[in-house]
Motif scaffolding. Structure first.
Motif, PDB file in Angstrom:
ATOM      1  N   ASP A  97      30.362 -50.477  -5.671  1.00 16.74           N
ATOM      2  CA  ASP A  97      31.331 -50.189  -6.739  1.00 16.74           C
ATOM      3  C   ASP A  97      32.773 -50.451  -6.295  1.00 16.74           C
ATOM      4  O   ASP A  97      33.715 -50.005  -6.954  1.00 16.74           O
ATOM      5  CB  ASP A  97      31.168 -48.736  -7.207  1.00 16.74           C
ATOM      6  N   TYR A  98      32.913 -51.124  -5.150  1.00 18.39           N
ATOM      7  CA  TYR A  98      34.194 -51.575  -4.601  1.00 18.39           C
ATOM      8  C   TYR A  98      35.076 -50.441  -4.091  1.00 18.39           C
ATOM      9  O   TYR A  98      35.730 -50.588  -3.057  1.00 18.39           O
ATOM     10  CB  TYR A  98      34.954 -52.445  -5.610  1.00 18.39           C
ATOM     11  N   LEU A  99      35.137 -49.288  -4.805  1.00 18.94           N
ATOM     12  CA  LEU A  99      35.893 -48.109  -4.355  1.00 18.94           C
ATOM     13  C   LEU A  99      37.348 -48.443  -4.019  1.00 18.94           C
ATOM     14  O   LEU A  99      37.892 -48.006  -3.011  1.00 18.94           O
ATOM     15  CB  LEU A  99      35.202 -47.455  -3.141  1.00 18.94           C
ATOM     16  N   LEU A 100      37.973 -49.232  -4.889  1.00 16.75           N
ATOM     17  CA  LEU A 100      39.408 -49.483  -4.733  1.00 16.75           C
ATOM     18  C   LEU A 100      40.196 -48.220  -5.085  1.00 16.75           C
ATOM     19  O   LEU A 100      39.768 -47.421  -5.922  1.00 16.75           O
ATOM     20  CB  LEU A 100      39.841 -50.636  -5.641  1.00 16.75           C
ATOM     21  N   PHE A 101      41.338 -48.050  -4.440  1.00 13.14           N
ATOM     22  CA  PHE A 101      42.187 -46.897  -4.744  1.00 13.14           C
ATOM     23  C   PHE A 101      42.829 -47.119  -6.107  1.00 13.14           C
ATOM     24  O   PHE A 101      43.625 -48.057  -6.269  1.00 13.14           O
ATOM     25  CB  PHE A 101      43.253 -46.725  -3.674  1.00 13.14           C
ATOM     26  N   THR A 138      46.982 -64.265  -6.080  1.00 16.34           N
ATOM     27  CA  THR A 138      48.428 -64.082  -5.919  1.00 16.34           C
ATOM     28  C   THR A 138      49.057 -63.498  -7.183  1.00 16.34           C
ATOM     29  O   THR A 138      49.927 -62.620  -7.110  1.00 16.34           O
ATOM     30  CB  THR A 138      49.106 -65.428  -5.577  1.00 16.34           C
ATOM     31  N   ASP A 139      48.623 -63.942  -8.342  1.00 14.56           N
ATOM     32  CA  ASP A 139      49.217 -63.490  -9.603  1.00 14.56           C
ATOM     33  C   ASP A 139      48.831 -62.059  -9.954  1.00 14.56           C
ATOM     34  O   ASP A 139      49.326 -61.509 -10.941  1.00 14.56           O
ATOM     35  CB  ASP A 139      48.810 -64.416 -10.751  1.00 14.56           C
ATOM     36  N   HIS A 140      47.899 -61.460  -9.190  1.00 16.91           N
ATOM     37  CA  HIS A 140      47.432 -60.105  -9.508  1.00 16.91           C
ATOM     38  C   HIS A 140      47.854 -59.099  -8.437  1.00 16.91           C
ATOM     39  O   HIS A 140      47.314 -57.994  -8.381  1.00 16.91           O
ATOM     40  CB  HIS A 140      45.911 -60.100  -9.653  1.00 16.91           C
ATOM     41  N   ALA A 141      48.829 -59.466  -7.601  1.00 17.85           N
ATOM     42  CA  ALA A 141      49.231 -58.598  -6.495  1.00 17.85           C
ATOM     43  C   ALA A 141      49.714 -57.235  -6.980  1.00 17.85           C
ATOM     44  O   ALA A 141      49.469 -56.207  -6.336  1.00 17.85           O
ATOM     45  CB  ALA A 141      50.307 -59.274  -5.659  1.00 17.85           C
ATOM     46  N   THR A 142      50.401 -57.198  -8.119  1.00 19.28           N
ATOM     47  CA  THR A 142      50.957 -55.928  -8.613  1.00 19.28           C
ATOM     48  C   THR A 142      50.052 -55.240  -9.629  1.00 19.28           C
ATOM     49  O   THR A 142      50.428 -54.227 -10.219  1.00 19.28           O
ATOM     50  CB  THR A 142      52.334 -56.171  -9.247  1.00 19.28           C
ATOM     51  N   THR A 143      48.831 -55.783  -9.812  1.00 23.22           N
ATOM     52  CA  THR A 143      47.904 -55.208 -10.795  1.00 23.22           C
ATOM     53  C   THR A 143      47.096 -54.076 -10.179  1.00 23.22           C
ATOM     54  O   THR A 143      46.647 -54.167  -9.035  1.00 23.22           O
ATOM     55  CB  THR A 143      46.934 -56.302 -11.308  1.00 23.22           C
ATOM     56  N   LYS A 144      46.898 -53.018 -10.945  1.00 19.97           N
ATOM     57  CA  LYS A 144      46.071 -51.907 -10.477  1.00 19.97           C
ATOM     58  C   LYS A 144      44.613 -52.149 -10.858  1.00 19.97           C
ATOM     59  O   LYS A 144      44.328 -52.911 -11.797  1.00 19.97           O
ATOM     60  CB  LYS A 144      46.585 -50.583 -11.047  1.00 19.97           C
ATOM     61  N   PRO A 145      43.666 -51.533 -10.128  1.00 22.61           N
ATOM     62  CA  PRO A 145      42.246 -51.838 -10.291  1.00 22.61           C
ATOM     63  C   PRO A 145      41.724 -51.769 -11.726  1.00 22.61           C
ATOM     64  O   PRO A 145      40.893 -52.584 -12.121  1.00 22.61           O
ATOM     65  CB  PRO A 145      41.568 -50.792  -9.404  1.00 22.61           C
ATOM     66  N   ARG A 146      42.209 -50.806 -12.517  1.00 23.41           N
ATOM     67  CA  ARG A 146      41.656 -50.663 -13.876  1.00 23.41           C
ATOM     68  C   ARG A 146      41.932 -51.876 -14.754  1.00 23.41           C
ATOM     69  O   ARG A 146      41.262 -52.065 -15.786  1.00 23.41           O
ATOM     70  CB  ARG A 146      42.198 -49.399 -14.537  1.00 23.41           C
ATOM     71  N   LYS A 147      42.916 -52.699 -14.366  1.00 24.34           N
ATOM     72  CA  LYS A 147      43.246 -53.885 -15.172  1.00 24.34           C
ATOM     73  C   LYS A 147      42.690 -55.174 -14.566  1.00 24.34           C
ATOM     74  O   LYS A 147      42.956 -56.263 -15.076  1.00 24.34           O
ATOM     75  CB  LYS A 147      44.762 -53.990 -15.360  1.00 24.34           C
ATOM     76  N   LEU A 148      41.911 -55.039 -13.505  1.00 25.89           N
ATOM     77  CA  LEU A 148      41.273 -56.211 -12.897  1.00 25.89           C
ATOM     78  C   LEU A 148      39.901 -56.431 -13.510  1.00 25.89           C
ATOM     79  O   LEU A 148      39.206 -55.478 -13.868  1.00 25.89           O
ATOM     80  CB  LEU A 148      41.117 -56.008 -11.385  1.00 25.89           C
ATOM     81  N   SER A 149      39.493 -57.688 -13.626  1.00 28.26           N
ATOM     82  CA  SER A 149      38.116 -57.977 -14.048  1.00 28.26           C
ATOM     83  C   SER A 149      37.175 -57.636 -12.903  1.00 28.26           C
ATOM     84  O   SER A 149      37.604 -57.395 -11.758  1.00 28.26           O
ATOM     85  CB  SER A 149      37.976 -59.455 -14.409  1.00 28.26           C
ATOM     86  N   GLY A 150      35.860 -57.632 -13.184  1.00 26.55           N
ATOM     87  CA  GLY A 150      34.879 -57.333 -12.141  1.00 26.55           C
ATOM     88  C   GLY A 150      34.958 -58.304 -10.981  1.00 26.55           C
ATOM     89  O   GLY A 150      34.910 -57.906  -9.809  1.00 26.55           O
ATOM     90  N   GLN A 152      37.585 -60.104 -10.076  1.00 28.97           N
ATOM     91  CA  GLN A 152      38.841 -59.917  -9.353  1.00 28.97           C
ATOM     92  C   GLN A 152      38.773 -58.682  -8.450  1.00 28.97           C
ATOM     93  O   GLN A 152      39.214 -58.706  -7.297  1.00 28.97           O
ATOM     94  CB  GLN A 152      39.988 -59.771 -10.351  1.00 28.97           C
ATOM     95  N   ALA A 153      38.181 -57.596  -8.958  1.00 35.55           N
ATOM     96  CA  ALA A 153      38.048 -56.378  -8.154  1.00 35.55           C
ATOM     97  C   ALA A 153      37.172 -56.634  -6.928  1.00 35.55           C
ATOM     98  O   ALA A 153      37.465 -56.131  -5.828  1.00 35.55           O
ATOM     99  CB  ALA A 153      37.454 -55.257  -9.005  1.00 35.55           C
ATOM    100  N   GLN A 154      36.127 -57.430  -7.112  1.00 41.25           N
ATOM    101  CA  GLN A 154      35.248 -57.743  -5.980  1.00 41.25           C
ATOM    102  C   GLN A 154      36.014 -58.496  -4.898  1.00 41.25           C
ATOM    103  O   GLN A 154      35.867 -58.215  -3.705  1.00 41.25           O
ATOM    104  CB  GLN A 154      34.044 -58.570  -6.473  1.00 41.25           C
TER     105      GLN A 154
END
Length: 363
Positions: A97-101, A138-150, A152-154
Motif C-alpha cells: 500500500d506504499y505507506l507514503l506519509f 519532476t512535475d509532481h515534486a510538490t504533490t501530496k500522496p492523496r493527489k497522486l495516481s496509483g 505515481q504513488a508506486q
C-alpha cells in the motif's frame, strides 16, 4: 657462517566478505513453520511466489527485520543482520500500500530516508529531486500522496526506498494496488529501474506475469518451504507441483515411465515422445487438448480419455473447460467450438492429446 636477518612477518590477506544475500530464514509460529533459504548476488532480482498463507510475506518481513527469526541466519554482504534493528539495516522496502506519509509532498517523502541517514535538509531534497527526475515525476515534486495516481504513488514509494542506497530492496506486491491498464505501464517502468539496481532485490507477488517479467530467478514457496526454484523459463517448462502448474497454465501429472509410456499415479497411461524410465512428471497446455462429443475414429492422437465437463469459464478470448473422468484436466477452446460441441456442466466428452504436445521429465 652467514647470519640472515629475519624478514618482515608475512600476513595472510583478509578474505573479502562475499557480496549479496545469504539467508536461511527459520521461524516457528505453531502451527506455522517457515524454513526458506535465499541466496542472491548484487544485480539479482528474486521473486518469491506462492499461494496465500505460504509464507512469502513472512519471509519478506524477516528480511526487513520486522519479524524476528527463531533460527537460521541472515547475512548481507557478509555481515550478520539478525541482531541489527530494522531502521539500521541497509534495506529498502516498498510496501503493497506504499505507506507514503500523507502530510508530506512527494519530494519530502523521498527526502525522508537521506535525512534519517544524516543528510542536511538541502542535501536530502537535492537527492530526492534527482530520484523523482529518474522516475519521471519532476512535475509532481510538490504533490501530496492523496493527489497522486496509483502509478505515481508506486514510483514515489520506489524512489523513497532507493534514495537510501540500500544493499537489499524488498518489494511486497508492488503492483497489486494498480488497475490492469496502469499495471502494464508501471510493470515496464519497474523492470527498467530494477535492471539498473546494483544490489539485491527480492519481490513478493502472487501474479506469475509480474514474476516472469521482473525477476531473474523464481523461488516458489508452499507451506513455508521452498518447493522449486530456477529461472522463469525453467519453472514454466518443468513445474513440480500442482500450484506451479496452474500458475504457468499447464496440466501436470506424476507417474512411472517405461519408455514412451507413463503410468500415472492416479489414472490412465499417457504416451509421450520422451524415452524415460522411473518417476517422471508429464505436462501439456490446455490448448493441446482437443474435445469431441463422440469417441473419435479418425484422430491420430495417441492419448484418448473419456471425460465429463465439470465447469466452463471465460479465459482470455477462449473458454476453459474443467474436465473430470478418466483424467482430470483443463482444455481451452474457442467460444464457437464450445457452442458447436454444446458443452455444459455434466456433458460427456472425449479428450485427445498428441504425444508430440506432451512433455515428460524426471521427477
Amino acid at each position: 657462517m652467514t647470519n640472515h636477518e629475519p624478514g618482515p612477518p608475512t600476513s595472510t590477506p583478509t578474505p573479502t566478505p562475499p557480496e549479496g544475500l545469504d539467508a536461511h530464514l527459520v521461524l516457528d509460529r505453531p502451527p506455522f513453520h517457515l524454513d526458506v533459504t535465499l541466496t542472491a548476488t548484487p544485480g539479482d532480482v528474486v521473486a518469491l511466489l506462492g499461494p496465500n498463507g505460504a509464507g512469502k510475506t513472512t519471509a519478506l518481513r524477516a528480511l526487513a527485520g520486522l519479524t524476528p527469526l527463531t533460527g537460521g541466519h541472515l547475512r548481507l554482504d557478509g555481515i550478520d543482520l539478525e541482531r541489527t534493528p530494522p531502521e539500521s539495516r541497509p534495506v529498502g522496502v516498498v510496501f503493497q500500500d506504499y505507506l507514503l506519509f500523507p502530510h508530506l509532498t512527494a519530494l519530502d517523502n523521498v527526502a525522508f530516508g537521506p535525512r534519517c541517514q544524516g543528510a542536511t535538509r538541502t542535501g536530502a531534497r537535492t537527492q530526492a529531486a534527482a530520484w523523482l527526475t529518474r522516475m519521471g515525476l519532476t512535475d509532481h515534486a510538490t504533490t501530496k500522496p492523496r493527489k497522486l495516481s496509483g502509478g505515481q504513488a508506486q514510483r514515489v514509494a520506489l524512489a523513497r526506498a532507493l534514495a537510501t542506497h540500500p544493499r537489499l530492496l524488498l518489494l511486497d506486491e508492488p503492483l497489486a494496488a494498480l488497475d490492469a491498464r496502469t499495471r502494464l505501464e508501471v510493470r515496464a517502468q519497474l523492470r527498467r529501474h530494477l535492471a539498473e539496481f546494483e544490489a539485491v532485490a527480492v519481490l513478493v507477488t502472487h501474479d506469475p506475469l509480474d514474476a516472469m517479467v521482473l525477476a531473474d530467478r523464481l523461488v516458489v514457496v508452499e507451506h513455508g518451504q521452498v518447493v522449486q526454484q530456477g529461472t522463469p523459463a525453467d519453472i514454466a517448462r518443468h513445474p513440480r507441483t500442482d500450484y506451479i502448474a496452474q500458475l504457468v497454465g499447464l496440466n501436470l501429472y506424476r507417474g512411472q515411465a517405461d519408455g514412451h509410456t507413463v503410468q500415472l499415479d492416479a489414472g490412465p497411461t499417457i504416451t509421450t515422445t520422451e524415452d524415460l524410465s522411473g518417476p517422471v512428471f508429464v505436462a501439456f497446455p490446455p490448448s493441446a487438448v482437443t474435445l469431441y462429443r463422440d469417441r473419435p475414429t479418425t484422430s491420430s492422437a495417441r492419448n484418448l480419455w473419456r471425460c465429463e465437463v465439470a465447469g466452463l469459464e471465460t479465459h482470455g478470448d477462449q473458454i476453459r473447460a474443467d474436465l473430470t473422468g478418466e483424467l482430470p484436466l483443463a482444455a481451452d477452446l474457442t467460444t464457437v467450438a464450445a457452442a458447436e460441441l454444446d458443452l455444459h456442466p455434466g456433458a460427456e466428452t472425449w479428450a485427445t492429446v498428441k504425444a508430440t504436445q506432451t512433455h515428460a521429465y524426471p521427477a
